[in-house]
Write a protein that holds these residues in place. Structure first.
Motif, mmCIF file in Angstrom:
data_model
loop_
_atom_site.group_PDB
_atom_site.id
_atom_site.type_symbol
_atom_site.label_atom_id
_atom_site.label_comp_id
_atom_site.label_asym_id
_atom_site.label_seq_id
_atom_site.Cartn_x
_atom_site.Cartn_y
_atom_site.Cartn_z
ATOM 1 N N PRO A 1 0.818 -1.218 0.000
ATOM 2 C CA PRO A 1 0.000 0.000 0.000
ATOM 3 C C PRO A 1 0.853 1.271 0.000
ATOM 4 C CG PRO A 1 0.086 -0.918 2.211
ATOM 5 C CD PRO A 1 0.827 -1.880 1.310
ATOM 6 N N LEU A 2 0.431 2.205 -0.788
ATOM 7 C CA LEU A 2 1.044 3.532 -0.840
ATOM 8 C C LEU A 2 -0.057 4.518 -0.451
ATOM 9 C CD1 LEU A 2 3.722 5.042 -1.900
ATOM 10 C CD2 LEU A 2 2.365 5.513 -3.928
ATOM 11 N N TYR A 3 0.272 5.467 0.394
ATOM 12 C CA TYR A 3 -0.752 6.376 0.922
ATOM 13 C C TYR A 3 -0.638 7.752 0.269
ATOM 14 C CZ TYR A 3 -1.388 2.736 4.369
ATOM 15 O OH TYR A 3 -1.639 1.525 4.975
ATOM 16 N N VAL A 4 -1.790 8.370 0.035
ATOM 17 C CA VAL A 4 -1.826 9.735 -0.482
ATOM 18 C C VAL A 4 -2.676 10.570 0.464
ATOM 19 C CG1 VAL A 4 -2.488 11.255 -2.388
ATOM 20 C CG2 VAL A 4 -1.542 8.992 -2.874
ATOM 21 N N TYR A 5 -2.115 11.711 0.896
ATOM 22 C CA TYR A 5 -2.862 12.607 1.773
ATOM 23 C C TYR A 5 -3.787 13.457 0.914
ATOM 24 C CZ TYR A 5 -3.925 16.032 5.369
ATOM 25 O OH TYR A 5 -4.581 16.848 6.255
ATOM 26 N N HIS A 6 -5.091 13.242 1.078
ATOM 27 C CA HIS A 6 -6.157 13.801 0.249
ATOM 28 C C HIS A 6 -6.116 13.169 -1.155
ATOM 29 C CE1 HIS A 6 -6.351 17.559 3.044
ATOM 30 N NE2 HIS A 6 -7.110 16.574 3.491
ATOM 31 N N GLU A 7 -7.072 13.502 -1.979
ATOM 32 C CA GLU A 7 -7.090 12.972 -3.346
ATOM 33 C C GLU A 7 -5.904 13.551 -4.113
ATOM 34 O OE1 GLU A 7 -10.842 13.829 -5.153
ATOM 35 O OE2 GLU A 7 -11.922 12.375 -3.911
ATOM 36 N N ILE A 8 -5.230 12.719 -4.885
ATOM 37 C CA ILE A 8 -4.040 13.163 -5.617
ATOM 38 C C ILE A 8 -4.371 14.367 -6.496
ATOM 39 C CG2 ILE A 8 -4.419 11.388 -7.411
ATOM 40 C CD1 ILE A 8 -1.026 12.845 -6.283
ATOM 41 N N VAL A 9 -5.487 14.309 -7.186
ATOM 42 C CA VAL A 9 -6.103 15.446 -7.881
ATOM 43 C C VAL A 9 -7.609 15.281 -7.699
ATOM 44 C CG1 VAL A 9 -4.249 15.737 -9.583
ATOM 45 C CG2 VAL A 9 -6.171 14.236 -10.119
ATOM 46 N N HIS A 10 -8.360 16.338 -7.896
ATOM 47 C CA HIS A 10 -9.811 16.255 -7.702
ATOM 48 C C HIS A 10 -10.471 15.690 -8.957
ATOM 49 C CE1 HIS A 10 -9.801 19.395 -4.221
ATOM 50 N NE2 HIS A 10 -9.606 18.161 -3.791
ATOM 51 N N ASN A 11 -10.319 14.376 -9.128
ATOM 52 C CA ASN A 11 -10.978 13.703 -10.244
ATOM 53 C C ASN A 11 -11.319 12.277 -9.831
ATOM 54 O OD1 ASN A 11 -10.655 11.913 -12.964
ATOM 55 N ND2 ASN A 11 -11.570 13.911 -13.383
ATOM 56 N N ARG A 12 -12.605 11.972 -9.829
ATOM 57 C CA ARG A 12 -13.096 10.687 -9.340
ATOM 58 C C ARG A 12 -12.531 9.497 -10.124
ATOM 59 N NH1 ARG A 12 -13.734 8.167 -5.231
ATOM 60 N NH2 ARG A 12 -13.771 10.321 -4.500
ATOM 61 N N PRO A 13 -12.558 9.504 -11.470
ATOM 62 C CA PRO A 13 -12.011 8.352 -12.205
ATOM 63 C C PRO A 13 -10.530 8.098 -11.919
ATOM 64 C CG PRO A 13 -13.425 9.630 -13.657
ATOM 65 C CD PRO A 13 -13.260 10.434 -12.406
ATOM 66 N N ILE A 14 -9.749 9.157 -11.756
ATOM 67 C CA ILE A 14 -8.321 8.980 -11.462
ATOM 68 C C ILE A 14 -8.137 8.363 -10.084
ATOM 69 C CG2 ILE A 14 -6.156 10.215 -10.992
ATOM 70 C CD1 ILE A 14 -6.920 12.143 -13.244
ATOM 71 N N VAL A 15 -8.876 8.870 -9.110
ATOM 72 C CA VAL A 15 -8.794 8.323 -7.748
ATOM 73 C C VAL A 15 -9.186 6.846 -7.752
ATOM 74 C CG1 VAL A 15 -9.843 8.417 -5.448
ATOM 75 C CG2 VAL A 15 -9.110 10.531 -6.566
ATOM 76 N N GLU A 16 -10.256 6.510 -8.450
ATOM 77 C CA GLU A 16 -10.713 5.113 -8.505
ATOM 78 C C GLU A 16 -9.674 4.216 -9.172
ATOM 79 O OE1 GLU A 16 -14.458 5.440 -10.495
ATOM 80 O OE2 GLU A 16 -15.507 6.186 -8.711
#
Length: 310
Positions: free
Chosen positions: A32-47
Motif C-alpha cells: 500500500p502507498l498512501y496519499v494525503y487527500h485525493e491526488i487530484v480532484h478527479n473521481r475516475p483517477i482516484v478510482e
C-alpha cells in the motif's frame, strides 16, 4: 450536431506531474502507498489508483508509522509535514509548484507583519494548506459580500492572496472590493490564478457565444471544472459537468445543437473522447477543434522521485 472542441482543455502541468509522481512511487515502493487527500480532484483517477493499491487518507494518522505518503497536488500545511516527520513517514511532495508559490508568498507576507486576506473557497484542500502556513495572520473571504463584512482596522497592514483555481472574473471582483475598502492592500507581484485555469476559462469565454450547450468533463469537487460550467451559465448557456460518458444524458441535447466540449485541469482526455464518440454515434456529430492558446508548461517530478525515475 456540431461539436466545438476547446483547446486547451484537460490536464495541466501540475496534474501531469502529480499523476506521474504517484505512478513512479507506486512502481518503486509498491502498495500500500498512501496519499494525503485525493491526488487530484478527479473521481475516475482516484478510482484507478485505488484499484492499484493506493490508499487515500484525510488524516495523516491513518498512515502507518514508517509508511510512504505522497502529498497531493493541492499542497499541505506545515503541521502535516511535522506529523509526517514525527511518524517517520517517507514523504513525497507532489504539490503543484504554482500552489507552492502561494504558500511562499503567505510565509513572506506573514514574516513582514501583514494580515493576509486569502480569496478562496472554504474547505478546499488548497485553501486549508495555504492557511496552515500562517493561521494567525490570515482571514478567508469567498466573495465581495465577505469583504463587506471584514472588520479589520481601516489602516491595517494588509496583503491578499488567491486560491489558484478560482474564476478569473470572480477573483477580480473580490480583489477590486478589497482595494476599494482597503486602498493600502498589497498583493503578489504576479496573479496567483494558475495559467491553466485562466486558459481554460478564456477558451470558454471566447467560444461560448457560438454554441447552444456546453459539456465540461470534470468532477464535482474540482474547483476549476466547476468554474468552467459556471462561466458558461453566466453567458446564458446550459452547462453540464460530468466525470464520464455514463453520466451523459441524450435528452440534454437537440440534434441540431452546437456543443462546446471542454475539460477541467484534472480530467483525463479519454473521457472527453468517450463523450465525443457517444455524440457522434447518437447525433451524427462532427468535430471542429479550436485552439485558443498553446500550452508548453511542464513541471519536473518531486525531488524525492527524480533519481528513481532515472
Amino acid at each position: 450536431m456540431k461539436i466545438i472542441l476547446a483547446n486547451p482543455r484537460g490536464f495541466c502541468a501540475g496534474v501531469n506531474m502529480a499523476i506521474s509522481a504517484l505512478e513512479t512511487a507506486l512502481a518503486h515502493y509498491g502498495s500500500p502507498l498512501y496519499v494525503y487527500h485525493e491526488i487530484v480532484h478527479n473521481r475516475p483517477i482516484v478510482e484507478r489508483f485505488q484499484k492499484l493499491g493506493v490508499v487515500f487518507v484525510n488524516d495523516i494518522s491513518e498512515v502507518p508509522n514508517g509508511g510512504t505518503v505522497l502529498y497531493s497536488a493541492h499542497g499541505v500545511s506545515p503541521v502535516i509535514r511535522q506529523h509526517s516527520q514525527q511518524r517517520n513517514l517517507r514523504a513525497i511532495d507532489a504539490t503543484c509548484p504554482l500552489v507552492t508559490k502561494v504558500h511562499k508568498e503567505a510565509i513572506k507576507f506573514a514574516k513582514e507583519g501583514y494580515t493576509i486576506v486569502l480569496v478562496g473557497h472554504e474547505g478546499h484542500d488548497e485553501v486549508i494548506g495555504t492557511m496552515g502556513e500562517a493561521p494567525a495572520s490570515m482571514v478567508l473571504v469567498e466573495d465581495a459580500a465577505d469583504v463587506a463584512k471584514l472588520t479589520l482596522p481601516a489602516d491595517a497592514k494588509l496583503a491578499f492572496l488567491t486560491q489558484t483555481t478560482l474564476s478569473v472574473d470572480e477573483a477580480k471582483s473580490v480583489i477590486d472590493a478589497l482595494k476599494q475598502k482597503y486602498p493600502q492592500i498589497v498583493g503578489p507581484n504576479k496573479d496567483d490564478i494558475c495559467y491553466a485555469t485562466q486558459n481554460r476559462q478564456d477558451a470558454v469565454k471566447q467560444l461560448v457565444g457560438e454554441v447552444d450547450k456546453v459539456l465540461v468533463l470534470g468532477s464535482q469537487n474540482s474547483s476549476n471544472s466547476q468554474r468552467l460550467a459556471e462561466l458558461a451559465r453566466t453567458n446564458g448557456r446550459p452547462a453540464y459537468l460530468i466525470d464520464r460518458v455514463g453520466e451523459l444524458k441524450d435528452e440534454w441535447f437537440a440534434p441540431t445543437d452546437t456543443v462546446l466540449v471542454t475539460a477541467g485541469a484534472s480530467a483525463p482526455e479519454e473521457h472527453v473522447q468517450d463523450c465525443i464518440e457517444h455524440l457522434r454515434a447518437t447525433f451524427g456529430a462532427t468535430v471542429e477543434t479550436r485552439v485558443v492558446r498553446e500550452e508548453d508548461v511542464s513541471f519536473p517530478l518531486p525531488r524525492e522521485l527524480r533519481v528513481l525515475a532515472g
